[in-house]
Design an enzyme around this catalytic site. Structure first.
Site, PDB file in Angstrom:
ATOM      1  N   LEU A 197       0.820  -1.212   0.000  1.00  0.00           N
ATOM      2  CA  LEU A 197       0.000   0.000   0.000  1.00  0.00           C
ATOM      3  C   LEU A 197       0.853   1.260   0.000  1.00  0.00           C
ATOM      4  O   LEU A 197       0.432   2.293  -0.498  1.00  0.00           O
ATOM      5  CB  LEU A 197      -0.936   0.012   1.214  1.00  0.00           C
ATOM      6  CG  LEU A 197      -1.944  -1.126   1.295  1.00  0.00           C
ATOM      7  CD1 LEU A 197      -2.704  -1.068   2.611  1.00  0.00           C
ATOM      8  CD2 LEU A 197      -2.907  -1.059   0.118  1.00  0.00           C
ATOM      9  N   GLY A 198       2.043   1.172   0.595  1.00  0.00           N
ATOM     10  CA  GLY A 198       2.906   2.351   0.645  1.00  0.00           C
ATOM     11  C   GLY A 198       4.197   2.071   1.378  1.00  0.00           C
ATOM     12  O   GLY A 198       4.345   1.057   2.052  1.00  0.00           O
TER      13      GLY A 198
ATOM     14  N   GLY B 178       7.321   4.063   3.793  1.00  0.00           N
ATOM     15  CA  GLY B 178       7.691   5.234   4.577  1.00  0.00           C
ATOM     16  C   GLY B 178       9.140   5.135   4.999  1.00  0.00           C
ATOM     17  O   GLY B 178       9.870   4.245   4.560  1.00  0.00           O
TER      18      GLY B 178
ATOM     19  N   GLY C 142       9.527   1.700   7.045  1.00  0.00           N
ATOM     20  CA  GLY C 142       9.189   0.396   6.490  1.00  0.00           C
ATOM     21  C   GLY C 142       8.093   0.499   5.450  1.00  0.00           C
ATOM     22  O   GLY C 142       7.900   1.541   4.835  1.00  0.00           O
ATOM     23  N   GLU C 143       7.372  -0.618   5.300  1.00  0.00           N
ATOM     24  CA  GLU C 143       6.318  -0.698   4.296  1.00  0.00           C
ATOM     25  C   GLU C 143       4.984  -0.989   4.973  1.00  0.00           C
ATOM     26  O   GLU C 143       4.942  -1.513   6.068  1.00  0.00           O
ATOM     27  CB  GLU C 143       6.587  -1.844   3.301  1.00  0.00           C
ATOM     28  CG  GLU C 143       7.936  -1.856   2.657  1.00  0.00           C
ATOM     29  CD  GLU C 143       8.947  -2.700   3.408  1.00  0.00           C
ATOM     30  OE1 GLU C 143       8.552  -3.641   4.130  1.00  0.00           O
ATOM     31  OE2 GLU C 143      10.144  -2.408   3.294  1.00  0.00           O
TER      32      GLU C 143
ATOM     33  N   ASP D 169       2.408  15.354  15.459  1.00  0.00           N
ATOM     34  CA  ASP D 169       2.857  15.232  14.074  1.00  0.00           C
ATOM     35  C   ASP D 169       1.664  15.297  13.117  1.00  0.00           C
ATOM     36  O   ASP D 169       1.564  14.519  12.172  1.00  0.00           O
ATOM     37  CB  ASP D 169       3.624  13.922  13.884  1.00  0.00           C
ATOM     38  CG  ASP D 169       4.458  13.895  12.605  1.00  0.00           C
ATOM     39  OD1 ASP D 169       4.770  14.981  12.065  1.00  0.00           O
ATOM     40  OD2 ASP D 169       4.799  12.791  12.141  1.00  0.00           O
TER      41      ASP D 169
END
Length: 185
Positions: A21-22, A24, A27-28, A156
């Site tokens: 899905l993505g 960062g 990690g993933e 954040d």
């Protein structure tokens, strides 16, 4: 993707990893079919590999993820927050977080702009755009109010940390920098 992780000694699948899905900085995130508890559910699987980090930083990264997981579990479920259902520390060097999977999710950043063009948030009439934006703002404000009432400061809040689902509802995510304190509520 396609990998299956089983409960040691049983051969019983805990989950099957689906599509990516993505990615960062840590990690993933994958779509995963979660079979814990006997009922298959779709989850988002955040996978952090500590081997991706300098040996001197691994302990800090591991501690940060454990603190994030503990805080999210203490915070509990809310309709405008991506919930942590459970986490697993593998025998190897992976930390796995099973989170709410938001159908049709896009980051707020992508909902605003996609490939240099206005995103789905800005599609349609002025009235429709205003209603969608107002819903996102209210959803995030309600999520933050819930956090603050429970002594949690997110710290954040940004477009990348808000998911907008196919239904238009917004969910706050990524509590990696969050802290819990007295007098927040």
């Amino acid at each position: 993707p396609g990998a299956e992780v089983c409960l040691p000694g049983t051969g019983r699948a805990l989950f099957r990893v689906g599509k990516l899905l993505g990615k960062g900085s840590f990690g993933e995130v994958y779509e995963a079919d979660d079979a814990v508890g006997g009922a298959a559910r779709r989850r988002a699987l955040k996978r952090v590999r500590y081997s991706n980090f300098d040996a001197a930083k691994r302990d800090d990264v591991e501690r940060q993820h454990c603190e994030e997981a503990l805080l999210m579990l203490q915070l509990g479920a809310h309709p405008n927050i991506v919930a942590l259902h459970y986490c697993v520390v593998s025998d190897g060097d992976e930390f796995l977080m099973f989170l709410t999977l938001v159908d049709g999710a896009k980051s707020l950043d992508d909902a605003i702009t996609s490939k240099g063009r206005p995103g789905t948030l800005y599609a349609g009439t002025v009235g429709a755009v205003r209603r969608r934006i107002a819903r996102v703002l209210v959803d995030v404000a309600v999520a933050l109010a819930f956090c603050h009432a429970n002594g949690v400061l997110h710290q954040d809040v940004k477009q990348e940390n808000v998911l907008v689902g196919a239904d238009g509802a917004a969910k706050l995510m990524d509590f990696g920098l969050a802290s819990k304190g007295v007098g927040v509520g």
